[in-house]
Motif scaffolding. Structure first.
Motif, PDB file in Angstrom:
ATOM      1  N   THR A 129       0.824  -1.209   0.000  1.00 23.85           N
ATOM      2  CA  THR A 129       0.000   0.000   0.000  1.00 23.85           C
ATOM      3  C   THR A 129       0.857   1.258   0.000  1.00 23.85           C
ATOM      4  O   THR A 129       0.564   2.226  -0.707  1.00 23.85           O
ATOM      5  N   CYS A 130       1.932   1.259   0.790  1.00 21.31           N
ATOM      6  CA  CYS A 130       2.811   2.436   0.852  1.00 21.31           C
ATOM      7  C   CYS A 130       3.474   2.710  -0.492  1.00 21.31           C
ATOM      8  O   CYS A 130       3.580   3.870  -0.918  1.00 21.31           O
ATOM      9  N   VAL A 131       3.909   1.657  -1.165  1.00 22.48           N
ATOM     10  CA  VAL A 131       4.522   1.839  -2.488  1.00 22.48           C
ATOM     11  C   VAL A 131       3.504   2.433  -3.459  1.00 22.48           C
ATOM     12  O   VAL A 131       3.817   3.367  -4.212  1.00 22.48           O
ATOM     13  N   ASN A 159      13.443   8.642  -1.216  1.00 18.01           N
ATOM     14  CA  ASN A 159      13.715   8.810   0.216  1.00 18.01           C
ATOM     15  C   ASN A 159      12.470   8.593   1.064  1.00 18.01           C
ATOM     16  O   ASN A 159      12.556   8.100   2.197  1.00 18.01           O
ATOM     17  N   GLN A 160      11.308   8.959   0.517  1.00 19.91           N
ATOM     18  CA  GLN A 160      10.059   8.678   1.237  1.00 19.91           C
ATOM     19  C   GLN A 160       9.855   7.176   1.383  1.00 19.91           C
ATOM     20  O   GLN A 160       9.408   6.704   2.436  1.00 19.91           O
ATOM     21  N   LEU A 161      10.186   6.438   0.325  1.00 18.13           N
ATOM     22  CA  LEU A 161      10.073   4.986   0.399  1.00 18.13           C
ATOM     23  C   LEU A 161      10.995   4.408   1.468  1.00 18.13           C
ATOM     24  O   LEU A 161      10.588   3.568   2.275  1.00 18.13           O
ATOM     25  N   LEU A 162      12.248   4.879   1.483  1.00 18.26           N
ATOM     26  CA  LEU A 162      13.208   4.350   2.454  1.00 18.26           C
ATOM     27  C   LEU A 162      12.888   4.790   3.876  1.00 18.26           C
ATOM     28  O   LEU A 162      13.358   4.176   4.839  1.00 18.26           O
ATOM     29  N   PHE A 163      12.094   5.846   4.018  1.00 17.80           N
ATOM     30  CA  PHE A 163      11.701   6.286   5.358  1.00 17.80           C
ATOM     31  C   PHE A 163      10.660   5.347   5.967  1.00 17.80           C
ATOM     32  O   PHE A 163      10.671   5.088   7.168  1.00 17.80           O
ATOM     33  N   VAL A 164       9.768   4.822   5.134  1.00 19.63           N
ATOM     34  CA  VAL A 164       8.671   3.989   5.655  1.00 19.63           C
ATOM     35  C   VAL A 164       8.925   2.498   5.459  1.00 19.63           C
ATOM     36  O   VAL A 164       8.190   1.672   5.998  1.00 19.63           O
ATOM     37  N   THR A 165       9.959   2.139   4.663  1.00 20.28           N
ATOM     38  CA  THR A 165      10.250   0.724   4.425  1.00 20.28           C
ATOM     39  C   THR A 165      11.721   0.450   4.732  1.00 20.28           C
ATOM     40  O   THR A 165      12.569   1.333   4.561  1.00 20.28           O
ATOM     41  N   PRO A 166      12.054  -0.756   5.178  1.00 16.81           N
ATOM     42  CA  PRO A 166      13.454  -1.070   5.470  1.00 16.81           C
ATOM     43  C   PRO A 166      14.323  -1.096   4.226  1.00 16.81           C
ATOM     44  O   PRO A 166      15.502  -0.803   4.270  1.00 16.81           O
ATOM     45  N   THR A 167      13.755  -1.469   3.105  1.00 14.07           N
ATOM     46  CA  THR A 167      14.428  -1.398   1.808  1.00 14.07           C
ATOM     47  C   THR A 167      13.347  -1.499   0.738  1.00 14.07           C
ATOM     48  O   THR A 167      12.175  -1.689   1.042  1.00 14.07           O
ATOM     49  N   SER A 282      -3.782  15.368  -4.443  1.00 12.92           N
ATOM     50  CA  SER A 282      -3.889  16.111  -3.189  1.00 12.92           C
ATOM     51  C   SER A 282      -2.870  15.623  -2.167  1.00 12.92           C
ATOM     52  O   SER A 282      -2.824  14.424  -1.847  1.00 12.92           O
ATOM     53  N   GLN A 283      -2.078  16.533  -1.635  1.00 13.64           N
ATOM     54  CA  GLN A 283      -1.137  16.191  -0.572  1.00 13.64           C
ATOM     55  C   GLN A 283      -1.882  15.772   0.684  1.00 13.64           C
ATOM     56  O   GLN A 283      -1.423  14.886   1.429  1.00 13.64           O
ATOM     57  N   GLU A 284      -3.039  16.371   0.915  1.00 16.16           N
ATOM     58  CA  GLU A 284      -3.827  16.014   2.108  1.00 16.16           C
ATOM     59  C   GLU A 284      -4.323  14.573   2.017  1.00 16.16           C
ATOM     60  O   GLU A 284      -4.268  13.824   2.998  1.00 16.16           O
ATOM     61  N   GLU A 285      -4.802  14.179   0.821  1.00 16.72           N
ATOM     62  CA  GLU A 285      -5.263  12.798   0.647  1.00 16.72           C
ATOM     63  C   GLU A 285      -4.109  11.818   0.847  1.00 16.72           C
ATOM     64  O   GLU A 285      -4.258  10.785   1.509  1.00 16.72           O
ATOM     65  N   TYR A 286      -2.951  12.139   0.269  1.00 19.50           N
ATOM     66  CA  TYR A 286      -1.779  11.282   0.410  1.00 19.50           C
ATOM     67  C   TYR A 286      -1.379  11.138   1.878  1.00 19.50           C
ATOM     68  O   TYR A 286      -1.136  10.027   2.375  1.00 19.50           O
ATOM     69  N   THR A 287      -1.308  12.247   2.602  1.00 22.09           N
ATOM     70  CA  THR A 287      -0.905  12.225   4.017  1.00 22.09           C
ATOM     71  C   THR A 287      -1.887  11.433   4.857  1.00 22.09           C
ATOM     72  O   THR A 287      -1.493  10.638   5.726  1.00 22.09           O
ATOM     73  N   GLU A 288      -3.185  11.625   4.601  1.00 23.32           N
ATOM     74  CA  GLU A 288      -4.204  10.939   5.386  1.00 23.32           C
ATOM     75  C   GLU A 288      -4.161   9.428   5.151  1.00 23.32           C
ATOM     76  O   GLU A 288      -4.231   8.640   6.100  1.00 23.32           O
ATOM     77  N   ARG A 289      -4.020   9.014   3.899  1.00 30.33           N
ATOM     78  CA  ARG A 289      -4.006   7.574   3.604  1.00 30.33           C
ATOM     79  C   ARG A 289      -2.726   6.927   4.127  1.00 30.33           C
ATOM     80  O   ARG A 289      -2.741   5.777   4.572  1.00 30.33           O
ATOM     81  N   MET A 290      -1.626   7.651   4.095  1.00 28.52           N
ATOM     82  CA  MET A 290      -0.388   7.115   4.652  1.00 28.52           C
ATOM     83  C   MET A 290      -0.490   7.000   6.173  1.00 28.52           C
ATOM     84  O   MET A 290      -0.016   6.020   6.772  1.00 28.52           O
ATOM     85  N   GLU A 292      -3.182   6.425   7.883  1.00 30.72           N
ATOM     86  CA  GLU A 292      -4.034   5.273   8.199  1.00 30.72           C
ATOM     87  C   GLU A 292      -3.235   3.974   8.201  1.00 30.72           C
ATOM     88  O   GLU A 292      -3.504   3.075   8.992  1.00 30.72           O
ATOM     89  N   GLU A 293      -2.247   3.875   7.322  1.00 33.62           N
ATOM     90  CA  GLU A 293      -1.442   2.656   7.258  1.00 33.62           C
ATOM     91  C   GLU A 293      -0.580   2.475   8.497  1.00 33.62           C
ATOM     92  O   GLU A 293      -0.235   1.353   8.860  1.00 33.62           O
ATOM     93  N   PHE A 294      -0.217   3.572   9.147  1.00 31.96           N
ATOM     94  CA  PHE A 294       0.713   3.487  10.271  1.00 31.96           C
ATOM     95  C   PHE A 294       0.042   3.730  11.619  1.00 31.96           C
ATOM     96  O   PHE A 294       0.714   3.896  12.631  1.00 31.96           O
ATOM     97  N   ASP A 295      -1.293   3.765  11.622  1.00 28.82           N
ATOM     98  CA  ASP A 295      -1.994   3.869  12.906  1.00 28.82           C
ATOM     99  C   ASP A 295      -1.645   2.684  13.794  1.00 28.82           C
ATOM    100  O   ASP A 295      -1.437   2.824  14.996  1.00 28.82           O
ATOM    101  N   ASP A 296      -1.619   1.513  13.200  1.00 25.20           N
ATOM    102  CA  ASP A 296      -1.199   0.304  13.916  1.00 25.20           C
ATOM    103  C   ASP A 296      -0.429  -0.547  12.916  1.00 25.20           C
ATOM    104  O   ASP A 296      -0.985  -1.367  12.206  1.00 25.20           O
ATOM    105  N   VAL A 297       0.883  -0.304  12.853  1.00 27.06           N
ATOM    106  CA  VAL A 297       1.679  -0.902  11.796  1.00 27.06           C
ATOM    107  C   VAL A 297       1.740  -2.416  11.889  1.00 27.06           C
ATOM    108  O   VAL A 297       1.977  -3.117  10.895  1.00 27.06           O
TER     109      VAL A 297
END
Length: 610
Positions: A129-131, A159-167, A282-290, A292-297
């Motif tokens: 989902t993050c990708v 860099n955004q990918l590497l921030f949320v994923t180990p690789t 929309s940056q707001e849509e992107y931020t909100e959906r991201m 939601e993915e990390f509310d409980d990783v």
């Protein structure tokens, strides 16, 4: 890095592990991670793939892969501390990992390389989902970004990918392609293949070959989702509109070509419209959906890639107000049979408005699927026929299996990494696959080496030492070898350009000696214009080979910019861009003005002095 598992290399008979032993290889391809994109073009055979670790076990579950890779990562820390100095070691974090479609490998690698103190994805579902979110946001921003700023944008997304994923993980292109292509043969086992796939076996095979090409060659994730949505719509459409036919209706041997062309044009418009709609503007849509993915990783969740196709599918099915359903087929009466009491209606499907080659380039060529027909009673007054390729099973595979996991196998993740890193990373896991094939088929000592556990351990030790020495020597020599190859290629180009320039200069001098270019007839004016153009391009080619100028042969504006700058540098002036384009296309009828000719002659004399 590449990771893959295989069996059939070693066995322990008369034990619970008899026939179950698996070998899992961790491989590094140095040319993809340490060489620039340009340098990699000259690195063939310079850097060999190296197997850095191998796990041999009867069970290859997620936790087994995790424990193995964790030990590998710890060994990296110990090795760096011992070789470079205490405190210099850090955990292994690959730039990118390629693997087959087994989720155990990806989940195990995520858990092994994940930094526990960071909020990073914990499984392949969240990673997927993050990708998707990051790539769709990247593609939306890319539409409004100048070419010169694309690498900075790619680095930001990377860099955004590497921030949320180990690789970054990528399922092997070849594995994905083969899995999709062979779906009609493998789905449901030998006895569980749906009836429609058994009846129209050849057509479903052609259909899924097309799906495999679209999925693995597409350069844009949003466009791949939109294009595959067309296939889902086709498979979910139970009834197709057709004409009203009777025994006296006109028959046709082939479908009307203008109809397939018009459907392809409408389909192209729909795909482009849905592509823009799928991207995240929309940056707001992107931020909100991201968020939601990390509310409980650590919360287990299903793959959700199909949700990004919902709006496209609704529009194509006509479920959106003001939008007509997408037309996907052309039924036509092929022949009348049984003394006019029945007829055969052939169906030509339009799968896509364009063809995609192995480089991901598109050409305007409607992709059609034929050979499908239905028999009807005449007169046929209902105006609809049942779609022979209607298949909820196949539609669910494309949507809920394939598109659901698009973040794991999509080509754009490789393209993004290549732009961000200025690298040449391949989408396939060929380095590991090639090593496995060599182990199985070409290693003549294999049967002797693996006759027992002790000999197997000795073989692996000898292999690792030899591979380490080879890799160390190659890393020392790689810079020298590449520089030598680049110089050799540059020398060949310069030699060829000199020969070309001499040939052209001889032709031009001969035409001037003949005196024809000075006669004021339309034909000879054209000849003089052509001669001026040849002299300019010949001089520019030599200048570019020496690094004096940079321009695109296919872009008149970039050539004009070089000539305009050159004219200013010699205190002169050159023709306007519109006049230049007309001259370059051979559409000018009048001779060039003397100041313009003087600039061209000055440039020519610079590289071909008398």
């Amino acid at each position: 890095m590449g990771i893959d598992a295989t069996g059939g290399l070693f066995n322990v008979r008369n034990t619970p592990s008899d026939g179950k032993i698996q070998h899992c290889y961790l491989n590094i391809q140095c040319s993809e991670c340490i060489l620039s994109n340009e340098a990699s073009k000259h690195s063939r055979g310079v850097l060999s793939p190296a197997t850095v670790s191998e796990k041999i076990a009867a069970v290859m579950k997620t936790e087994n892969i995790r424990d193995w890779l964790t030990r590998v990562s710890d060994d990296v820390v110990i090795a760096m501390n011992s070789v470079v100095g205490r405190g210099t070691g850090h955990r292994l974090r690959p730039i990118l990992m390629k693997m087959d479609c087994a989720l155990e490998l990806m989940d195990g690698a995520i858990q092994a390389f994940r930094a526990p103190e960071c909020s990073q994805v914990a499984d392949s579902q969240t990673y997927n989902t993050c990708v998707i979110l990051i790539i769709l946001r990247y593609e939306a921003l890319k539409r409004h970004t100048l070419d010169g700023d694309l690498q900075l944008l790619a680095k930001t997304a990377y860099n955004q990918l590497l921030f949320v994923t180990p690789t970054i993980f990528k399922q092997c292109k070849s594995h994905v392609f083969n899995a999709i292509r062979e779906y009609p043969t493998n789905c449901g086992g030998r006895n569980g293949i749906p009836r429609e796939m058994r009846i129209w076996k050849s057509q479903f095979q052609q259909l899924f070959l097309h799906v495999a090409k679209v999925a693995t060659e597409g350069k844009s994730m949003s466009e791949v989702i939109a294009t595959l949505s067309v296939i889902v719509t086709l498979l979910r459409t139970e009834f197709l509109p057709c004409g009203i036919y009777s025994a006296t209706s006109e028959t046709a041997e082939h479908h009307p070509r203008h109809r397939s062309k018009s459907i392809a044009e409408a389909m192209d418009f729909t795909i482009r419209e849905r592509t823009d709609d799928i991207q995240i503007d929309s940056q707001e849509e992107y931020t909100e959906r991201m968020r939601e993915e990390f509310d409980d990783v650590h919360r287990k969740r299903p793959f959700s890639g199909h949700t990004f196709a919902t709006r496209a599918l609704d529009a194509m099915r006509g479920n959106v107000a003001g939008i007509d359903p997408l037309e996907i087929a052309i039924p036509y009466l092929k022949r009348v049979t049984n003394s006019g009491r029945s007829g055969v209606i052939n169906i030509c499907y339009v799968l896509s408005p364009y063809a995609i080659d192995e480089n991901g380039s598109k050409t305007d060529s409607p992709q059609l699927l034929g050979g499908v027909f239905v028999e009807v009673e005449l007169p046929h007054a209902s105006g609809v026929i049942r779609n022979p390729l209607y298949s909820t099973v196949a539609a669910d595979y494309v949507l809920m299996q394939l598109m659901n996991r698009i973040g794991l196998w999509c080509q754009p993740i490789i393209d993004l990494s290549n732009v961000a890193l200025d690298a040449n990373i391949f989408p396939c896991n060929n380095s590991v696959e090639g090593f496995i094939r060599w182990e199985k088929n070409d290693n003549l000592d294999l049967s002797q080496d693996v006759r027992n556990v002790a000999s197997l351990i000795d073989k692996k030790w000898r292999d690792s030492v030899g591979m380490g020495k080879l890799l160390a020597n190659q890393l020392i020599m790689v810079s020298t070898v590449i520089q030598r190859r680049e110089k050799r290629k540059a020398d060949k180009v310069r030699k060829a350009m000199r020969e070309l320039a001499k040939t052209k200069k001889g032709r031009l001098d001969k035409s001037q000696d003949d005196g024809m270019v000075w006669k004021k007839t339309p034909g000879t004016i054209k000849a003089k214009l052509h001669a001026d153009r040849e002299r300019m391009m010949t001089a520019l080619e030599i200048g570019r080979s020496r690094g004096d100028y940079q321009y695109d042969d296919e872009n008149a504006k970039s050539i004009h910019l070089v000539m305009d700058d050159y004219a200013r540098n010699i205190d002169s002036h050159f023709m306007a861009i519109d006049t230049f384009r007309q001259w370059m296309k051979g559409k000018r009828d009048n001779s060039l003005k003397k100041p313009w000719c003087d600039v061209i002659e000055h440039l020519y004399d610079k590289y071909f002095p008398e």
